[in-house]
Design a protein around this motif. Structure first.
Motif, PDB file in Angstrom:
ATOM      1  N   GLN A 104       0.825  -1.205   0.000  1.00  5.07           N
ATOM      2  CA  GLN A 104       0.000   0.000   0.000  1.00  5.07           C
ATOM      3  C   GLN A 104       0.860   1.255   0.000  1.00  5.07           C
ATOM      4  O   GLN A 104       0.580   2.221  -0.725  1.00  5.07           O
ATOM      5  N   GLU A 105       1.963   1.239   0.791  1.00  4.17           N
ATOM      6  CA  GLU A 105       2.836   2.399   0.859  1.00  4.17           C
ATOM      7  C   GLU A 105       3.534   2.635  -0.483  1.00  4.17           C
ATOM      8  O   GLU A 105       3.707   3.773  -0.924  1.00  4.17           O
ATOM      9  N   ALA A 106       3.976   1.551  -1.118  1.00  2.49           N
ATOM     10  CA  ALA A 106       4.630   1.692  -2.425  1.00  2.49           C
ATOM     11  C   ALA A 106       3.673   2.284  -3.454  1.00  2.49           C
ATOM     12  O   ALA A 106       4.042   3.165  -4.263  1.00  2.49           O
ATOM     13  N   SER A 107       2.430   1.830  -3.442  1.00  4.04           N
ATOM     14  CA  SER A 107       1.422   2.367  -4.370  1.00  4.04           C
ATOM     15  C   SER A 107       1.164   3.851  -4.101  1.00  4.04           C
ATOM     16  O   SER A 107       1.010   4.664  -5.044  1.00  4.04           O
ATOM     17  N   ARG A 108       1.139   4.233  -2.826  1.00  5.04           N
ATOM     18  CA  ARG A 108       0.908   5.644  -2.478  1.00  5.04           C
ATOM     19  C   ARG A 108       2.036   6.525  -3.011  1.00  5.04           C
ATOM     20  O   ARG A 108       1.804   7.607  -3.573  1.00  5.04           O
ATOM     21  N   ILE A 109       3.292   6.065  -2.858  1.00  5.69           N
ATOM     22  CA  ILE A 109       4.439   6.858  -3.326  1.00  5.69           C
ATOM     23  C   ILE A 109       4.390   7.048  -4.838  1.00  5.69           C
ATOM     24  O   ILE A 109       4.638   8.145  -5.362  1.00  5.69           O
ATOM     25  N   GLN A 135      13.384 -15.893   8.483  1.00  8.01           N
ATOM     26  CA  GLN A 135      12.018 -15.405   8.273  1.00  8.01           C
ATOM     27  C   GLN A 135      12.023 -13.973   7.735  1.00  8.01           C
ATOM     28  O   GLN A 135      11.279 -13.634   6.795  1.00  8.01           O
ATOM     29  N   VAL A 136      12.863 -13.113   8.300  1.00  7.61           N
ATOM     30  CA  VAL A 136      12.945 -11.727   7.834  1.00  7.61           C
ATOM     31  C   VAL A 136      13.436 -11.678   6.389  1.00  7.61           C
ATOM     32  O   VAL A 136      12.904 -10.913   5.559  1.00  7.61           O
ATOM     33  N   GLU A 137      14.461 -12.472   6.074  1.00  6.25           N
ATOM     34  CA  GLU A 137      14.966 -12.503   4.697  1.00  6.25           C
ATOM     35  C   GLU A 137      13.892 -12.970   3.728  1.00  6.25           C
ATOM     36  O   GLU A 137      13.769 -12.447   2.602  1.00  6.25           O
ATOM     37  N   ARG A 138      13.093 -13.942   4.142  1.00  9.70           N
ATOM     38  CA  ARG A 138      12.028 -14.442   3.275  1.00  9.70           C
ATOM     39  C   ARG A 138      10.964 -13.369   3.058  1.00  9.70           C
ATOM     40  O   ARG A 138      10.501 -13.154   1.917  1.00  9.70           O
ATOM     41  N   MET A 139      10.585 -12.681   4.114  1.00 12.11           N
ATOM     42  CA  MET A 139       9.590 -11.618   3.985  1.00 12.11           C
ATOM     43  C   MET A 139      10.122 -10.458   3.147  1.00 12.11           C
ATOM     44  O   MET A 139       9.387  -9.864   2.336  1.00 12.11           O
ATOM     45  N   ALA A 140      11.421 -10.136   3.354  1.00 11.73           N
ATOM     46  CA  ALA A 140      12.022  -9.056   2.564  1.00 11.73           C
ATOM     47  C   ALA A 140      12.057  -9.421   1.086  1.00 11.73           C
ATOM     48  O   ALA A 140      11.788  -8.585   0.205  1.00 11.73           O
ATOM     49  N   SER A 141      12.379 -10.699   0.791  1.00 15.38           N
ATOM     50  CA  SER A 141      12.412 -11.148  -0.602  1.00 15.38           C
ATOM     51  C   SER A 141      11.027 -11.099  -1.221  1.00 15.38           C
ATOM     52  O   SER A 141      10.857 -10.677  -2.385  1.00 15.38           O
ATOM     53  N   ASP A 142      10.010 -11.531  -0.436  1.00 11.62           N
ATOM     54  CA  ASP A 142       8.631 -11.468  -0.951  1.00 11.62           C
ATOM     55  C   ASP A 142       8.217 -10.029  -1.244  1.00 11.62           C
ATOM     56  O   ASP A 142       7.592  -9.746  -2.278  1.00 11.62           O
ATOM     57  N   ALA A 143       8.574  -9.123  -0.311  1.00 15.94           N
ATOM     58  CA  ALA A 143       8.215  -7.714  -0.517  1.00 15.94           C
ATOM     59  C   ALA A 143       8.936  -7.144  -1.733  1.00 15.94           C
ATOM     60  O   ALA A 143       8.366  -6.357  -2.513  1.00 15.94           O
ATOM     61  N   GLU A 144      10.187  -7.534  -1.912  1.00 11.67           N
ATOM     62  CA  GLU A 144      10.975  -7.060  -3.055  1.00 11.67           C
ATOM     63  C   GLU A 144      10.331  -7.506  -4.368  1.00 11.67           C
ATOM     64  O   GLU A 144      10.191  -6.705  -5.313  1.00 11.67           O
ATOM     65  N   ASP A 155      13.953  10.990  -5.157  1.00  9.00           N
ATOM     66  CA  ASP A 155      13.358  10.904  -3.812  1.00  9.00           C
ATOM     67  C   ASP A 155      12.337   9.774  -3.731  1.00  9.00           C
ATOM     68  O   ASP A 155      12.256   9.048  -2.725  1.00  9.00           O
ATOM     69  N   ALA A 156      11.542   9.615  -4.786  1.00 11.39           N
ATOM     70  CA  ALA A 156      10.522   8.560  -4.781  1.00 11.39           C
ATOM     71  C   ALA A 156      11.166   7.177  -4.757  1.00 11.39           C
ATOM     72  O   ALA A 156      10.713   6.271  -4.027  1.00 11.39           O
ATOM     73  N   LYS A 157      12.242   7.003  -5.541  1.00  9.38           N
ATOM     74  CA  LYS A 157      12.926   5.705  -5.532  1.00  9.38           C
ATOM     75  C   LYS A 157      13.501   5.382  -4.153  1.00  9.38           C
ATOM     76  O   LYS A 157      13.385   4.254  -3.662  1.00  9.38           O
ATOM     77  N   ARG A 158      14.115   6.408  -3.526  1.00 11.40           N
ATOM     78  CA  ARG A 158      14.669   6.157  -2.182  1.00 11.40           C
ATOM     79  C   ARG A 158      13.570   5.857  -1.175  1.00 11.40           C
ATOM     80  O   ARG A 158      13.730   5.017  -0.296  1.00 11.40           O
ATOM     81  N   ALA A 159      12.441   6.507  -1.306  1.00 15.46           N
ATOM     82  CA  ALA A 159      11.329   6.256  -0.392  1.00 15.46           C
ATOM     83  C   ALA A 159      10.797   4.831  -0.542  1.00 15.46           C
ATOM     84  O   ALA A 159      10.444   4.157   0.435  1.00 15.46           O
ATOM     85  N   ILE A 160      10.745   4.383  -1.795  1.00 14.37           N
ATOM     86  CA  ILE A 160      10.269   3.009  -2.035  1.00 14.37           C
ATOM     87  C   ILE A 160      11.269   2.002  -1.465  1.00 14.37           C
ATOM     88  O   ILE A 160      10.889   1.020  -0.814  1.00 14.37           O
ATOM     89  N   GLN A 161      12.539   2.254  -1.742  1.00 12.87           N
ATOM     90  CA  GLN A 161      13.572   1.337  -1.236  1.00 12.87           C
ATOM     91  C   GLN A 161      13.637   1.349   0.297  1.00 12.87           C
ATOM     92  O   GLN A 161      13.961   0.340   0.910  1.00 12.87           O
ATOM     93  N   ARG A 215       9.941  -4.012  -6.503  1.00  9.74           N
ATOM     94  CA  ARG A 215      10.373  -4.017  -7.896  1.00  9.74           C
ATOM     95  C   ARG A 215       9.293  -3.470  -8.835  1.00  9.74           C
ATOM     96  O   ARG A 215       9.593  -2.626  -9.706  1.00  9.74           O
ATOM     97  N   PRO A 216       8.013  -3.888  -8.711  1.00  7.48           N
ATOM     98  CA  PRO A 216       6.978  -3.287  -9.574  1.00  7.48           C
ATOM     99  C   PRO A 216       6.867  -1.782  -9.377  1.00  7.48           C
ATOM    100  O   PRO A 216       6.646  -1.026 -10.355  1.00  7.48           O
ATOM    101  N   ALA A 217       7.002  -1.306  -8.125  1.00  9.17           N
ATOM    102  CA  ALA A 217       6.897   0.140  -7.871  1.00  9.17           C
ATOM    103  C   ALA A 217       8.050   0.882  -8.525  1.00  9.17           C
ATOM    104  O   ALA A 217       7.860   1.965  -9.117  1.00  9.17           O
ATOM    105  N   LEU A 218       9.255   0.347  -8.451  1.00 10.56           N
ATOM    106  CA  LEU A 218      10.410   0.998  -9.083  1.00 10.56           C
ATOM    107  C   LEU A 218      10.258   1.003 -10.604  1.00 10.56           C
ATOM    108  O   LEU A 218      10.648   1.973 -11.280  1.00 10.56           O
ATOM    109  N   GLU A 219       9.722  -0.065 -11.168  1.00 12.36           N
ATOM    110  CA  GLU A 219       9.485  -0.093 -12.611  1.00 12.36           C
ATOM    111  C   GLU A 219       8.461   0.970 -13.015  1.00 12.36           C
ATOM    112  O   GLU A 219       8.607   1.623 -14.072  1.00 12.36           O
ATOM    113  N   ALA A 220       7.446   1.167 -12.171  1.00 12.22           N
ATOM    114  CA  ALA A 220       6.449   2.208 -12.455  1.00 12.22           C
ATOM    115  C   ALA A 220       7.079   3.592 -12.400  1.00 12.22           C
ATOM    116  O   ALA A 220       6.771   4.472 -13.229  1.00 12.22           O
TER     117      ALA A 220
END
Length: 962
Positions: free
Chosen positions: A515-520, A575-584, A543-549, A589-594
């Motif tokens: 949701q946050e990535a979509s808002r940015i 577990q954190v690495e798995r969640m981070a990978s899922d979020a990525e 700034d938007a790319k850094r905010a997403i990252q 990645r879709p937000a950065l492509e947008a």
């Protein structure tokens, strides 16, 4: 003819009043059992019954021997070296009692004793003695009767007890006429009450009082002394009771090459309600392993001239020989004897023992530490007790701990004497040490001089050979400091990592990354739609790319440096690495492509203006300058660190060089003229130079090695110190986790020991009840079939209890001869029902049956139990019903184990000994791993053999494996 007469009180004075305390009195009974060639002597104290039962399996006494020896004061029966006939197969024993009065010490244990004894080939005899009668004034010795009979059967009956009581009761009544006073009559009433209190049917009231077997002696002391409970209780939680201090280490079996390996003693304290405890558990005392693990170990022998020759090991240094001459010019009168002592440092940071082992040893030393004295393999009282400082160790230490070094509470050991070599050292009648005289004086002088010379030479700061002690202690202190520093740093690192993992989890719980990535992206789209200049739009895209990252930035954590994460941390990291990978993958990645698509669109719409160029140039210069400043700051820190290290190294080298020159100048050069002293002076000069060379070279080489180690870090591909520390810490963490995993099984083992303990008490109670039924059955023939069936079922139940005995590692921590025939019989009995169910036979070869191993039974038995358990499970899974076999064999030094089950697949063959690996549903994966570790500690190995057609394991000594 006129002569001396003896009052009955003479027996009381020679017996009870001569013995210092109750534990010493009991030790006299144990000594008598030793002289009778018993293999054991056991005392059972039943608190609720106020009864003490002491039994042994010695040669026993017939009626003539009892009358001629036991009932004769100061008998000469033991003056000969071995008057007792030695049973076949037993080694000759020196007879300890020679005064003929030690047996009367039993009077100190209680006011009345029922004695039963049987000599092979003779009827059992029974005697009843009331010691209160011997305290009566005005009664002659020959007026006090002793009930004495031969039994028609092996067990006492009511009629037998009445026959024993009759002469004593008649004597009490006859004594009434001696004095009509109330006090006299009350004393006689008390004696009569004691006699009447003895149960008429001992097999009913006295626990486990049965037939003596082929030979042996049993004493039933009832009532027991009222002082016995107090002697069993310690004065404080950190100290041992007088009983423990006196009777622990009764024989020298805990030493190398024991004199009395065929004899053991025990004391069972029965508190009631099934609560029973062995008060002489060998595991609570010292053993040969303790000498090997002690910080210092000294052993040797005094010869007939009082000169000591022995060896000393200081910390982990090599064992070295040394000699100490006799302090007197004339030979001592005590004779030659051996000496052995282990010493433990007073602080855990100065000890080779790990913290837990140090704690256990420290507790043991506080309770039972000291120098024990043995004569012919049996402990001489009271030496070894902490309240008996017969060598003035603590007295000297109070004058200067560093000067005299040795402390009674930090040392354990033994002095071994023999009747043949040390006839001048004679025990007092009251068993409170040796009689004073020239022999004992020389004995003490030799030992005190030995301790003084050892302290002066090896442990005092100005000692000639103190360098091994000082260097060893300094090394241990340094290692302890490094260990504490490492643990502190690792703990700090784990706290930081744990905090980062907790923060990451909170971020995941509180933030909807998608949701946050979509808002940015939406906000950027709106702002770019209104943009009219390229550079500001470019800055907004950045700034938007850094905010997403940044949305996944809180999920990052610092990689462990210098420490290893725990298993729970590793799970949280994964577990954190798995969640981070899922979020990525799903959101970032879709937000950065947008954002990239929006940036491309704005570039097509807007053209750079002069102000954009100028603003972009300023931005580039600012960023490059910022990067350069940050890197230069890091470079400055590195340069300063190098300069500081160089200055430190130069300072250390200067100090070492100055110290060397100073010590070299202090070395006294030979100056004596030719003649006397020339050789000795030059030898001392060379020795001083050699010592200085070794110390200085060691110090300089240590600096060189440290510098090399630091330089090696900068080699390409070389591990950093933090990586090496992390690797070491990872092993420590893994071992701790293994220990935690094994804790459940340790608790299970402890629970098994408790169950076995409680079951033993229940079995003992049932055995006593069965014996009571036997007494009824003898009087009521109709009960005989019931008794026989009950007895048969009980014997079957009792046989299962005996199966637990070899598995109890800590019951008797002593090496024994383990026979292959015993192992196969044990396995056959233990797994009989399971093997019958799955149609498996146990086939030990003749070579395996003849196998003999010296070691602890509990080391080897569980290995075979685990193997058979696994074999039966997997054979049972095949379900073919055909006959299968488990074969036990030997090929040279290798023990072979093979089953005819499904075998072990090649792809898992190299993992069967891995900790936690299992293919068995519900299995722990610990059995074979622990078996491998235990065997390795015992100097053996277990490997997988040819397991394509059935599982095969090879067990062999490690040298054979190599």
């Amino acid at each position: 003819m006129t002569g001396f007469r003896a009052r009955a009180r003479a027996v009381d004075m020679l017996g009870r009043q001569q013995i210092a305390n109750l534990p010493t009195a009991l030790s006299e009974l144990f000594k008598n059992a030793h002289d009778a060639y018993a293999t054991y002597a056991i005392a059972d104290y039943y608190r609720k019954l106020n009864m003490l039962v002491v039994r042994d399996d010695g040669v026993g006494m017939n009626l003539d021997a009892f009358q001629g020896s036991w009932l004769t004061i100061a008998t000469e029966s033991k003056l000969e070296r071995s008057p007792v006939e030695r049973p076949p197969g037993m080694q000759l024993r020196v007879q300890l009692g020679e005064k003929g009065i030690g047996r009367f010490a039993i009077g100190a244990l209680g006011s009345q004793v029922l004695a039963m004894s049987k000599h092979a080939g003779s009827p059992t005899i029974a005697a009843l003695v009331n010691w209160q009668m011997f305290e009566l004034p005005g009664v002659d010795l020959d007026e006090v009767p002793v009930g004495l009979i031969e039994l028609h059967a092996d067990e006492l009956t009511e009629a037998d007890v009445r026959r024993l009581k009759t002469p004593l009761c008649e004597a009490v009544e006859s004594f009434r006429s001696k004095d009509s006073s109330q006090s006299w009559q009350r004393r006689l009433d008390e004696i009569r009450a004691t006699i009447d209190a003895l149960p008429d049917d001992p097999s009913w009231d006295v626990p486990d009082l049965g037939a003596l077997g082929s030979s042996g002696t049993t004493f039933v002391v009832s009532p027991a002394s009222g002082d016995l409970p107090a002697d069993l209780e310690p004065q404080s939680s950190s100290e041992a009771s007088l009983f423990d201090q006196t009777l622990h280490g009764f024989t020298d079996v805990w030493l190398r090459e024991p004199t009395t390996p065929e004899f053991s003693v025990d004391f069972m304290d029965h508190r009631g309600g099934g609560d029973s405890e062995s008060r002489l558990d060998p595991n609570e005392f010292f053993g040969t392993d303790d000498f090997d693990n002690a910080d210092h170990h000294i052993r040797g022998q005094f010869d007939e001239n009082g000169n000591f020759a022995g060896t000393i090991r200081i910390f982990a240094e090599d064992v070295s020989d040394f000699e100490i001459p006799c302090p007197d010019s004339s030979p001592p009168r005590c004779g030659p004897f051996t000496f052995e002592v282990g010493v433990v440092q007073g602080l855990p940071s100065e000890s080779m023992l790990d913290p837990e082992a140090f704690r256990v040893m420290f507790t043991k030393l506080r309770r039972l530490g000291g120098l024990y004295v043995y004569k012919d393999g049996i402990r001489v009282q009271p030496y070894g007790r902490p309240d008996v400082d017969y060598l003035e160790i603590e007295e000297r230490r109070s004058l200067g701990a560093a000067y005299y070094y040795f402390s009674y509470r930090r040392m354990f050991g033994a002095i071994r004497l023999s009747s043949d070599q040390n006839p001048g050292l004679q025990e007092k009648a009251g068993r409170e040490g040796f009689t004073r005289g020239r022999a004992y004086s020389d004995f003490r002088k030799l030992l005190m001089n030995l301790l003084l010379e050892l302290a002066a030479r090896y442990y005092r700061s100005d000692g000639a050979d103190v360098h091994a002690y000082e260097q060893g202690r300094a090394r241990l202190v340094r290692e302890d400091e490094l260990r504490k520093q490492r643990d502190k740093q690792a703990a700090a690192g784990r706290r930081t990592l744990q905090g980062q993992l907790v923060a990451a989890q909170r971020h995941l719980d509180s933030t909807d990354i998608g949701q946050e990535a979509s808002r940015i992206v939406s906000e950027l789209r709106a702002e770019l739609a209104e943009a009219d200049r390229l550079q500001p739009a470019t800055r907004r895209v950045g700034d938007a790319k850094r905010a997403i990252q940044w949305l996944v930035e809180p999920l990052a954590y610092d990689e462990p440096e210098g420490f290893a994460p725990t298993a729970s941390m590793r799970r949280a990291m994964a577990q954190v690495e798995r969640m981070a990978s899922d979020a990525e993958q799903s959101h970032i990645r879709p937000a950065l492509e947008a954002v990239d698509e929006l940036a491309a669109a704005i570039e097509e719409r807007l053209v750079a203006q002069e102000s954009d160029e100028r603003e972009r140039k300023e931005f580039i210069e600012q960023r490059v300058g910022s990067v350069r400043d940050r890197v230069r700051a890091a470079e400055t820190q590195a340069s300063r660190a190098l300069s500081t290290m160089s200055e430190s190294v130069r300072s250390i080298l200067d100090g070492l060089r100055s110290d060397f020159e100073q010590r070299l100048g202090a070395v006294v050069q030979p100056s004596a003229p030719g003649g006397r002293g020339w050789i000795e002076e030059q030898a001392e000069f060379e020795q001083a130079l050699d010592l200085l060379t070794a110390d200085s070279r060691r110090a300089f080489m240590r600096v060189a090695n440290l510098v090399r180690s630091s330089a090696a870090v900068f080699d390409v591909g070389a591990p950093t110190p933090t990586e090496l520390a992390a690797a070491a810490d990872a092993e420590i963490v893994e071992l701790r986790e293994q220990a935690d995993a094994q804790l459940e099984f340790v608790q299970l083992g402890m629970a098994l020991a408790v169950v076995d303990h409680e079951f033993s008490q229940t079995v003992s109670s049932i055995r006593s009840d069965v014996r009571k039924v036997h007494s009824w059955a003898k009087k009521n023939p109709q009960l005989v079939p019931v008794y026989e069936a009950l007895r048969r079922d009980f014997d079957h139940l009792d046989s299962y209890l005996t199966l637990l005995t070899p598995m109890q590692r800590r019951i008797r921590r002593a090496k024994t001869t383990i026979k292959g025939s015993d192992i196969s019989r044990f396995l056959g009995e233990l797994f009989y029902e399971r093997m019958r169910t799955v149609n498996v036979t146990l086939d030990p070869s003749p070579e395996f049956q003849a196998l003999k191993i010296e070691g602890y039974a509990s080391t080897y038995y569980p290995v075979f139990v685990n193997l058979v358990d696994n074999s039966l499970y997997w054979i049972g899974q095949t379900g073919t019903g055909e006959a299968r076999a488990i074969e036990l064999g030997c090929r040279g030094q290798t023990i072979t184990y093979r089953d005819s089950g499904p075998g072990i697949a090649d792809d898992i063959a190299d993992r069967v000994f891995d900790f936690g690996f299992t293919t068995r549903p519900g299995g722990s994966g610990l059995g074979l791993a622990i078996a491998s570790q235990v065997l390795e500690r015992a100097g053996w190995s277990i490997v997988l053999g040819d397991s394509r057609d059935g599982a095969e394991f090879l067990i062999r000594p490690q040298q054979a494996s190599q």
